[in-house]
Design a protein around this motif. Structure first.
Motif, PDB file in Angstrom:
ATOM      1  N   ALA A 124       0.852  -1.155   0.016  1.00 39.80           N
ATOM      2  CA  ALA A 124      -0.016  -0.128  -0.063  1.00 39.80           C
ATOM      3  C   ALA A 124       0.983   1.088   0.203  1.00 39.80           C
ATOM      4  O   ALA A 124       1.643   1.266   0.851  1.00 39.80           O
ATOM      5  N   GLY A 125       0.420   2.069  -0.910  1.00 38.06           N
ATOM      6  CA  GLY A 125       1.294   3.475  -1.005  1.00 38.06           C
ATOM      7  C   GLY A 125       2.663   3.224  -1.731  1.00 38.06           C
ATOM      8  O   GLY A 125       3.485   4.359  -1.394  1.00 38.06           O
ATOM      9  N   GLY A 126       2.964   2.141  -2.231  1.00 35.26           N
ATOM     10  CA  GLY A 126       4.160   2.020  -2.849  1.00 35.26           C
ATOM     11  C   GLY A 126       4.434   3.025  -3.863  1.00 35.26           C
ATOM     12  O   GLY A 126       3.647   3.196  -4.884  1.00 35.26           O
ATOM     13  N   VAL A 127       5.925   3.334  -4.443  1.00 36.43           N
ATOM     14  CA  VAL A 127       5.994   3.857  -5.375  1.00 36.43           C
ATOM     15  C   VAL A 127       6.988   3.364  -6.324  1.00 36.43           C
ATOM     16  O   VAL A 127       8.055   2.779  -5.607  1.00 36.43           O
ATOM     17  N   ALA A 128       7.078   3.529  -7.404  1.00 35.57           N
ATOM     18  CA  ALA A 128       8.010   2.798  -8.251  1.00 35.57           C
ATOM     19  C   ALA A 128       9.461   3.441  -8.185  1.00 35.57           C
ATOM     20  O   ALA A 128       9.195   4.611  -8.388  1.00 35.57           O
ATOM     21  N   GLY A 129      10.371   2.781  -8.373  1.00 36.86           N
ATOM     22  CA  GLY A 129      11.791   3.378  -8.226  1.00 36.86           C
ATOM     23  C   GLY A 129      12.715   2.367  -9.270  1.00 36.86           C
ATOM     24  O   GLY A 129      12.673   1.364  -9.351  1.00 36.86           O
ATOM     25  N   THR A 130      13.863   3.273  -9.547  1.00 36.17           N
ATOM     26  CA  THR A 130      14.845   2.450 -10.325  1.00 36.17           C
ATOM     27  C   THR A 130      16.084   2.311  -9.537  1.00 36.17           C
ATOM     28  O   THR A 130      16.444   3.342  -8.864  1.00 36.17           O
ATOM     29  N   VAL A 131      17.016   1.483  -9.548  1.00 34.34           N
ATOM     30  CA  VAL A 131      18.115   1.166  -8.567  1.00 34.34           C
ATOM     31  C   VAL A 131      19.180   1.635  -9.426  1.00 34.34           C
ATOM     32  O   VAL A 131      19.432   1.267 -10.610  1.00 34.34           O
ATOM     33  N   GLU A 132      19.840   2.774  -8.949  1.00 33.41           N
ATOM     34  CA  GLU A 132      20.998   3.234  -9.695  1.00 33.41           C
ATOM     35  C   GLU A 132      22.344   2.855  -9.474  1.00 33.41           C
ATOM     36  O   GLU A 132      22.925   2.732 -10.214  1.00 33.41           O
ATOM     37  N   ARG A 133      22.388   2.633  -8.113  1.00 34.38           N
ATOM     38  CA  ARG A 133      23.773   1.972  -7.661  1.00 34.38           C
ATOM     39  C   ARG A 133      23.418   1.642  -6.146  1.00 34.38           C
ATOM     40  O   ARG A 133      22.441   2.087  -5.526  1.00 34.38           O
ATOM     41  N   ILE A 134      24.573   0.685  -5.795  1.00 28.83           N
ATOM     42  CA  ILE A 134      24.367   0.076  -4.419  1.00 28.83           C
ATOM     43  C   ILE A 134      25.703   0.226  -3.808  1.00 28.83           C
ATOM     44  O   ILE A 134      26.758  -0.329  -4.372  1.00 28.83           O
ATOM     45  N   ASN A 135      25.947   0.840  -2.660  1.00 30.73           N
ATOM     46  CA  ASN A 135      27.043   0.685  -1.863  1.00 30.73           C
ATOM     47  C   ASN A 135      27.062  -0.009  -0.816  1.00 30.73           C
ATOM     48  O   ASN A 135      26.313   0.179   0.286  1.00 30.73           O
ATOM     49  N   ASP A 136      28.015  -1.190  -0.556  1.00 33.92           N
ATOM     50  CA  ASP A 136      27.818  -2.082   0.470  1.00 33.92           C
ATOM     51  C   ASP A 136      28.733  -1.496   1.633  1.00 33.92           C
ATOM     52  O   ASP A 136      29.957  -1.159   1.526  1.00 33.92           O
ATOM     53  N   LEU A 137      28.280  -1.120   2.905  1.00 30.05           N
ATOM     54  CA  LEU A 137      28.836  -0.390   3.780  1.00 30.05           C
ATOM     55  C   LEU A 137      29.176  -1.438   5.030  1.00 30.05           C
ATOM     56  O   LEU A 137      29.439  -1.035   6.117  1.00 30.05           O
ATOM     57  N   GLY A 138      28.925  -2.704   4.680  1.00 34.39           N
ATOM     58  CA  GLY A 138      29.007  -3.626   5.709  1.00 34.39           C
ATOM     59  C   GLY A 138      27.881  -4.336   6.322  1.00 34.39           C
ATOM     60  O   GLY A 138      27.434  -5.295   5.353  1.00 34.39           O
ATOM     61  N   TRP A 139      27.147  -3.968   7.451  1.00 35.55           N
ATOM     62  CA  TRP A 139      26.059  -4.424   7.605  1.00 35.55           C
ATOM     63  C   TRP A 139      24.686  -4.043   6.922  1.00 35.55           C
ATOM     64  O   TRP A 139      23.595  -4.345   7.134  1.00 35.55           O
ATOM     65  N   ILE A 140      24.862  -2.793   6.556  1.00 37.83           N
ATOM     66  CA  ILE A 140      23.983  -2.030   5.686  1.00 37.83           C
ATOM     67  C   ILE A 140      24.600  -1.539   4.145  1.00 37.83           C
ATOM     68  O   ILE A 140      25.777  -1.661   4.126  1.00 37.83           O
ATOM     69  N   SER A 141      23.603  -1.516   3.395  1.00 34.44           N
ATOM     70  CA  SER A 141      23.828  -0.777   2.009  1.00 34.44           C
ATOM     71  C   SER A 141      23.206   0.464   1.716  1.00 34.44           C
ATOM     72  O   SER A 141      21.951   0.684   2.263  1.00 34.44           O
ATOM     73  N   LYS A 142      23.985   1.442   1.063  1.00 32.15           N
ATOM     74  CA  LYS A 142      23.337   2.478   0.406  1.00 32.15           C
ATOM     75  C   LYS A 142      22.639   2.332  -0.852  1.00 32.15           C
ATOM     76  O   LYS A 142      23.310   1.875  -1.857  1.00 32.15           O
ATOM     77  N   VAL A 143      21.196   2.340  -1.050  1.00 29.44           N
ATOM     78  CA  VAL A 143      20.674   2.038  -2.161  1.00 29.44           C
ATOM     79  C   VAL A 143      20.377   3.258  -2.694  1.00 29.44           C
ATOM     80  O   VAL A 143      19.458   3.968  -2.068  1.00 29.44           O
ATOM     81  N   HIS A 144      20.718   3.706  -3.797  1.00 32.86           N
ATOM     82  CA  HIS A 144      20.532   5.119  -4.687  1.00 32.86           C
ATOM     83  C   HIS A 144      19.366   4.780  -5.705  1.00 32.86           C
ATOM     84  O   HIS A 144      19.480   3.636  -6.443  1.00 32.86           O
ATOM     85  N   LEU A 145      18.422   5.431  -5.585  1.00 27.79           N
ATOM     86  CA  LEU A 145      16.946   5.094  -6.230  1.00 27.79           C
ATOM     87  C   LEU A 145      16.628   6.378  -7.054  1.00 27.79           C
ATOM     88  O   LEU A 145      16.852   7.502  -6.723  1.00 27.79           O
ATOM     89  N   THR A 146      15.836   6.253  -8.233  1.00 22.93           N
ATOM     90  CA  THR A 146      15.462   7.452  -9.015  1.00 22.93           C
ATOM     91  C   THR A 146      13.937   6.961  -9.041  1.00 22.93           C
ATOM     92  O   THR A 146      13.287   5.905  -9.483  1.00 22.93           O
ATOM     93  N   LEU A 147      12.901   8.277  -8.641  1.00 26.50           N
ATOM     94  CA  LEU A 147      11.629   8.013  -8.775  1.00 26.50           C
ATOM     95  C   LEU A 147      11.221   8.349 -10.262  1.00 26.50           C
ATOM     96  O   LEU A 147      11.961   8.860 -10.886  1.00 26.50           O
ATOM     97  N   PRO A 148       9.960   8.017 -10.395  1.00 26.20           N
ATOM     98  CA  PRO A 148       9.330   8.205 -11.986  1.00 26.20           C
ATOM     99  C   PRO A 148       9.479   9.671 -12.526  1.00 26.20           C
ATOM    100  O   PRO A 148       9.618   9.797 -13.545  1.00 26.20           O
ATOM    101  N   ASP A 149       9.571  10.935 -11.492  1.00 25.80           N
ATOM    102  CA  ASP A 149       9.568  12.164 -12.060  1.00 25.80           C
ATOM    103  C   ASP A 149      11.061  12.533 -12.122  1.00 25.80           C
ATOM    104  O   ASP A 149      11.347  13.660 -12.336  1.00 25.80           O
TER     105      ASP A 149
END
Length: 360
Positions: free
Chosen positions: A287-312
């Motif tokens: 519910a309430g989800g927005v489509a996004g495209t994964v641009e890149r992923i940076n693995d920082l160990g136990w977490i990752s930074k996921v860079h996303l672009t939204l439709p606009d």
């Protein structure tokens, strides 16, 4: 050691035509660490200097431990101060530096020795009593400065960017050490800092200042999770900013919408702030989800930074624990949950942004 709250009411300071502090009011509770957090030029150090008696307020009142101190001398206020650059006497040994305030008050030599011994043990510098400041590391000098500030048994402790001149590792160690010292002594402390991590780690209460005013005061949890203004949302912790227009109480950006704009006028520009760890991503649409495209992923160990672009075309960053990271390749599609966003009117003129978004 005596404790007591610090209260300032409608505090204002002008330097000629420039108003550095404007109608600042807050209470630093007895026995707690209160942090005044803000960027350079926000007025935080000027507030501290007025509380210390080093600057006279243009207006407003100050109470320390229940006594009005607005126009008292620094000596009468019985405050301990620690500055960024130590301010130690280079020609004095560590022990002599710590004893300085006691000597000024003409305490007996026996009392001075006993107090210095206690404080050097407290700050873990007993073996360094006969050394000079130039023979110490930066972190050790700052511990000497703290011991010297505590020596005359002040009512309150004022710390002005105490770790600002130290490298990151030493700052981290001294923050932990200061927290332990405070737990032992329980002295009311006011910490001025521009370092949000420092404020959130050490303080029981945070006062966020911007352009001479208090933007928000509250617990660390409230400041971080419930920012009251766009400045607090952007300054305290990382935040994505999604720009849109208010349409029927929602933030419209492209073909997507976010709830939470009922307090803003129809058609006005809106900024939705969301922490990276509050951005949830999934391979299935909830519910309430927005489509996004994964641009890149940076693995920082136990977490990752996921860079996303939204439709606009707007970009957001998500902090995702690696054990919850959806398996998706860069360039793949995901669903992005932005429901934890806090919506504000943008700071500054809104019309230009409204026109720009309407055209887009």
């Amino acid at each position: 050691m005596s404790n007591g709250a610090i209260e300032v009411r409608d505090l204002t300071k002008q330097f000629g035509d420039f108003t550095a502090v404007k109608d600042v009011s807050f209470v630093a509770p007895e026995g707690a660490i209160t942090a005044i957090l803000g960027p350079s030029g926000s007025g935080k150090s000027t507030v501290l200097r007025m509380i210390a008696g080093l600057e006279r307020p243009s207006a407003g009142r100050i109470w320390i431990a229940g006594e009005e101190s607005t126009y008292s001398s620094t000596q009468e206020r019985r405050v301990g101060m620690v500055f960024q650059h130590y301010a130690l006497f280079r020609h004095m040994t560590v022990a002599q530096n710590v004893a300085f305030g006691l000597a000024v008050r003409k305490e007996s030599k026996a009392k001075q020795r006993a107090r210095v011994d206690d404080l050097l043990h407290l700050v873990q510098l007993t073996p360094f009593a006969t050394r000079y400041p130039d023979q110490l590391s930066g972190g050790q000098r700052q511990r000497v400065a703290l011991a010297r500030a505590l020596a005359p048994a002040p009512k309150v402790l004022l710390l002005d960017e105490p770790f600002g001149a130290l490298d990151a590792r030493v700052r981290h160690d001294l923050r932990r050490w200061l927290d332990e010292i405070h737990r032992e002594l329980g002295i009311t402390s006011l910490l001025v800092t521009h370092d949000q991590e420092e404020a959130l780690e050490l303080a029981h209460q945070v006062i966020v200042m911007h352009e001479g005013r208090v933007e928000q005061a509250g617990s660390t949890q409230a400041i971080y999770n419930e920012p009251a203004t766009p400045f607090v949302a952007s300054f305290v912790g990382a935040a994505n900013v999604i720009r849109g227009l208010v349409i029927q109480g929602r933030v419209q950006f492209g073909e997507q919408q976010l709830e939470g704009a009922m307090h803003l006028s129809e058609g006005a520009a809106a900024h939705a702030y969301i922490r990276p760890h509050d951005v949830l991503i999934s391979s299935t649409n909830g519910a309430g989800g927005v489509a996004g495209t994964v641009e890149r992923i940076n693995d920082l160990g136990w977490i990752s930074k996921v860079h996303l672009t939204l439709p606009d075309g707007q970009e957001v960053t998500a902090h995702v624990p690696n054990d919850r990271l959806v398996e998706v390749d860069v360039g793949g599609s995901v669903w992005v949950d932005l429901r934890n966003a806090k919506v504000f009117a943008p700071e500054g003129p809104q019309n230009a942004l409204s026109d720009e978004l309407a055209i887009a």
